[in-house]
Design a protein around this motif. Structure first.
Motif, short mmCIF file in Angstrom:
data_model
loop_
_atom_site.label_atom_id
_atom_site.label_comp_id
_atom_site.label_asym_id
_atom_site.label_seq_id
_atom_site.Cartn_x
_atom_site.Cartn_y
_atom_site.Cartn_z
N GLU A 1 0.82 -1.21 0.00
CA GLU A 1 0.00 0.00 0.00
C GLU A 1 0.86 1.27 0.00
OE1 GLU A 1 -2.70 0.20 3.35
OE2 GLU A 1 -4.25 0.86 1.93
N GLN A 2 1.91 1.24 0.81
CA GLN A 2 2.81 2.41 0.87
C GLN A 2 3.49 2.64 -0.49
OE1 GLN A 2 5.18 0.97 4.14
NE2 GLN A 2 4.43 2.54 5.56
N LYS B 1 1.10 4.40 -2.59
CA LYS B 1 0.88 5.78 -2.12
C LYS B 1 2.05 6.68 -2.46
CE LYS B 1 -2.57 5.52 1.49
NZ LYS B 1 -2.66 4.93 2.83
#
Lengths: 561, 561
Positions: free
Chosen positions: B247-248, B251
């Motif tokens: 997810e990071q 992002k």
């Protein structure tokens, strides 16, 4: 009924079993793609094959490359012998296999040479089937695909997986603790550059095979085991028909033990995967029809809309292949047979004289010396085979020494029996033998056996409404996690959904209805009987698994609610 | 420790995992045979792959041919771009990949052209690694194996399985009910005529691949699902290292959603099959390193005794392939995107004038007309691609008509993400990461995960005496029938038999001892802990099945006697 070909073509293409490859580029004859259902059907057939012919027999698996060096196929005889005669139309340029054009006009046209084919083409007035034009004189056409490895090594795509097995015999013999019979199996692609392939999955240029080479000591008895009472439908090369047991065929001298044994196993296997055994026969090759490596071959044929089609061949390859590879490689590929008690014997051996061989044969001298010293001398002049060449050895290049040996056993070349399965043809035969139309509705059904069927279960809500849909999706997840291949469908009437499942051979459909909410039960519908039984959801995964594995059958399933 | 290569070579050859092909004929570089244990290990890896990347994702399987027509590979760009630079030793004649010789001397030698390679070879004084001879000027060498289909159709052996998927996109899109994302997977052989393969299973000319092409609508969000918190070890093309979650990474803009998603899945998968995750990283290709079809590629690399080795590539192929195949085949390979509500729009369309096109382009005229009438006209001169040729269309060959259409959606070319797995390399990496020697005895062990291990259980009598042997053979049959792969061994001491089992990674050994007679129990020994637990024979099949499927682990197994 003969349009069954077209009906199967339509269903299999629309539903994604298989289709012609490269259609967006105009196609390439003799190549097919398997889509999701076809690939899965093929996998299931191969899994059952592996269980039954490899694991159960204690045989060993090999996975060797498709590309092989030229020398291998010179040794195997394919480089020389693996050809067909081709004729070309002088008008439209299309090419044909000469013997195929003569089918129905002469018996066994595959036996004819160029002159014989030409004579018959003229006599019977055979013309181009596409445009009626004149045909050319038959020419030999090589059936192996050739390529090049590295910069300049000639190589071929294998025409059979068997050669990979033969050249590895010493490794497998060791892995099998030097015991015979030894079976080595291989599943993989075979390649034949067919002149004019036009029969769908039945004649492919790239095809799926499953082969077993069984290495046998001819002095040891081969046991018939539990197939002895299987009934075999035989058609000998003399045209005689028999329906006798495996054991009888051996007793009557029609079949050797190992040939008969594998035929028995084949009958059991074909029944297991859904071939109609009443439409199966074993036909013995005529002598002219035999492949260059074979002493005897029986084709297992099935009756399809195309006529009798070979799906499996059982060949007695004798010691042909191991012998050839010994000659061409100079390596020892023999097995060892232990005597009951040691024997003394006098034999003549050769001692190579390198001072003569060296200057004479240079780089080959060491190989030649090795071959000489491994020989037993039987008198006369010596000629050996080194790779592709016959080499005469002058008398002064060796000494003959007589020695007495006490020997505990002897080396010998095993005999080989080869059951060879054409998987694409078997798959197609299953489809034809499984296809029927319902008497009432005319709907199409494939009565695939549960173990063979690509998808085991459809999960449907009776109508596409809550809470039925959510419940059905929950059940889908449970069934999928248990490892049974299944799918969800809520589009159209339930009847339509059953019909869609039937035509791809889904054996069981699970329906969530309004009773489900009340008592946590669902119905399971069996494809062919269309009967439904009601079972508890908690027991559904196990029941579906047992049904799919054919460990229970639907009729004996208790409604247990 | 760096002799782990040799140790694995020794065990794998002696025990029949794999060996160089065609050794009796002097070998053929870049080809390996898998024997019984290797073939089974490979099958198990592929089965887990299929479960995790295909079934669980609801993706579809394809099985398309190895041989493909020339035009396909002209369209894909491989006919032009799939080459390496080769140099030859002027003295011994051996050939080498030019960039491989420069590794360690220059950064990213694979980026260099002939001139650049030559300059560096001279500057760094690179000579033939085999004899020290002078090298020739680098020449382009084509990496596809070529052959001929029928009499005269040029064809290639596929360098990747991917192209078979792209050209079948319309069929799969239909089978998937016109929904995206759509994943199509293929397991099969790939072929590359490597100039000088010398790294065992790591660089093969014929290799096993498993590829997925995921077709995506870039306007739709791609969900990260349950891999969002998986930690990824990243090395960007700028040389920055990160250890951040899926997810990071999204992002921070380092990875797109689908790229990140499959990297997360890959980490989980590699751990499942026994790769040491601490020795894994994802390395982004430099721009020069990118294949001709790729917008972005990350290699999943594992640390082996050879250094960091790529085992999986995750490529963002954009719309490159579908677009090229549309151009070269003239067929529409687009997907359809439905608007939330229909839109009205004015567009310019072309009407072909056959009276001009016909005389001008003859047989191609109809194809050209079809392409023109499917285009949206955007002004200017028109040049179209037909197969291999660019064709200018004269102004008088068409009319431009402006029409207002009410459209419910639009056609577009999907974007493609490709996770591509090198199965032979993965198999080898598992062996290196599994290999260890016992601290006390020095005995070799492969700590293969139970699901991956080719054989799950050895069945031994404590000593080779009755009634232990008969009992052990009875148990063998029960276990074998339950579908757990196992073998019997009664030769040598029990310690020796455990050691033989350990070195091929058998996770569990069952021993029949003198207690067995009394209470119908046996011991199960776990390979790595060497701990033993005593269980009832009646429960043994189920326990072994659960242990082999990793549904229970040995530590939590209750002794239950």
């Amino acid at each position: 009924m003969n349009d069954i070909k077209l009906k199967i073509l339509e269903v299999t293409k629309r539903r994604g079993f298989y289709w012609k490859s490269y259609e967006i580029y105009g196609g390439l004859g003799g190549f097919y793609d398997y889509g999701p259902l076809g690939a899965s059907l093929k996998d299931n057939i191969l899994q059952l094959w592996k269980d039954y012919f490899v694991t159960k027999e204690g045989f060993l698996l090999l996975d060797s490359p498709n590309i092989g060096p030229e020398l291998l196929y010179i040794a195997s005889g394919h480089a020389e012998k693996f050809t067909d005669y081709m004729v070309k139309c002088k008008k439209c340029g299309h090419v044909f296999r000469a013997d195929e054009l003569l089918k129905g006009h002469v018996d066994n046209p595959e036996k004819l040479d160029a002159e014989g084919l030409w004579k018959n083409i003229k006599e019977k007035g055979i013309k181009c089937p596409d445009c009626g034009g004149e045909l050319t004189y038959p020419e030999k056409f090589h059936l192996m695909f050739s390529t090049r490895v590295g910069m300049d090594k000639n190589a071929f795509l294998r025409p059979e997986t068997a050669q990979g097995i033969f050249i590895n015999f010493p490794i497998f013999y060791r892995l099998n603790r030097e015991k015979l019979p030894l079976g080595v199996a291989q599943i993989g692609k075979g390649f034949r550059n067919e002149i004019s392939p036009r029969q769908g999955l039945l004649r492919l240029r790239e095809f799926n095979m499953a082969e077993i080479e069984v290495f046998i000591d001819p002095q040891e008895k081969f046991l018939l085991g539990d197939v002895r009472n299987i009934s075999l439908p035989l058609l000998t090369r003399e045209g005689k028909e028999y329906r006798i047991t495996v054991e009888q065929a051996v007793k009557m001298g029609i079949l050797s033990e190992p040939m008969a044994y594998f035929m028995g196993k084949i009958i059991i296997f074909l029944e297991k995967i859904g071939i109609d055994i009443k439409k199966v026969r074993f036909r013995q090759h005529s002598r002219e029809e035999l492949a260059h490596y074979s002493r005897d071959t029986w084709d297992c044929e099935v009756l399809l809309s195309y006529g009798w089609v070979e799906i499996i061949g059982i060949a007695d390859r004798g010691d042909y292949d191991l012998k050839r590879h010994m000659e061409y490689s100079g390596k020892d590929l023999r097995a060892f047979r232990r005597f009951k008690s040691p024997k003394k014997r006098k034999i003549k051996r050769l001692r190579a004289r390198m001072e003569i061989l060296g200057p004479l044969f240079k780089n080959d001298a060491r190989k030649i010396a090795e071959i000489l010293e491994n020989m037993e001398y039987e008198g006369g002049n010596i000629e050996i085979l080194l790779e592709d060449r016959k080499i005469k050895i002058p008398k002064n290049a060796y000494e003959v020494v007589e020695i007495e040996e006490s020997v505990g056993g002897e080396r010998f070349i095993p005999q080989v029996i080869e059951p060879s399965f054409g998987i694409d043809r078997i798959l197609y035969a299953i489809l034809e033998h499984s296809y029927y139309e319902r008497k009432d509705s005319g709907y199409k059904v494939l009565k695939l056996k549960p173990r063979v069927a690509p998808i085991k279960a459809g999960i449907f809500p009776l109508v596409s409404k809550e809470p039925l849909t959510t419940k059905a999706l929950e059940i889908l997840k449970i069934i999928r996690d248990s490892g049974v291949s299944c799918y969800y469908d809520d589009s159209g009437s339930i009847g339509r959904r059953y019909a869609r499942a039937d035509e791809i051979g889904v054996p069981f459909c699970v329906t969530v209805d309004y009773t489900t909410e009340k008592d946590n039960t669902v119905t399971i519908r069996e494809r062919d009987s269309t009967l439904q039984k009601r079972v508890r959801i908690s027991e559904l995964p196990e029941i579906l698994e047992l049904l799919s594995d054919e460990k229970i059958n639907f009729e004996s399933l208790d409604e247990n609610v």
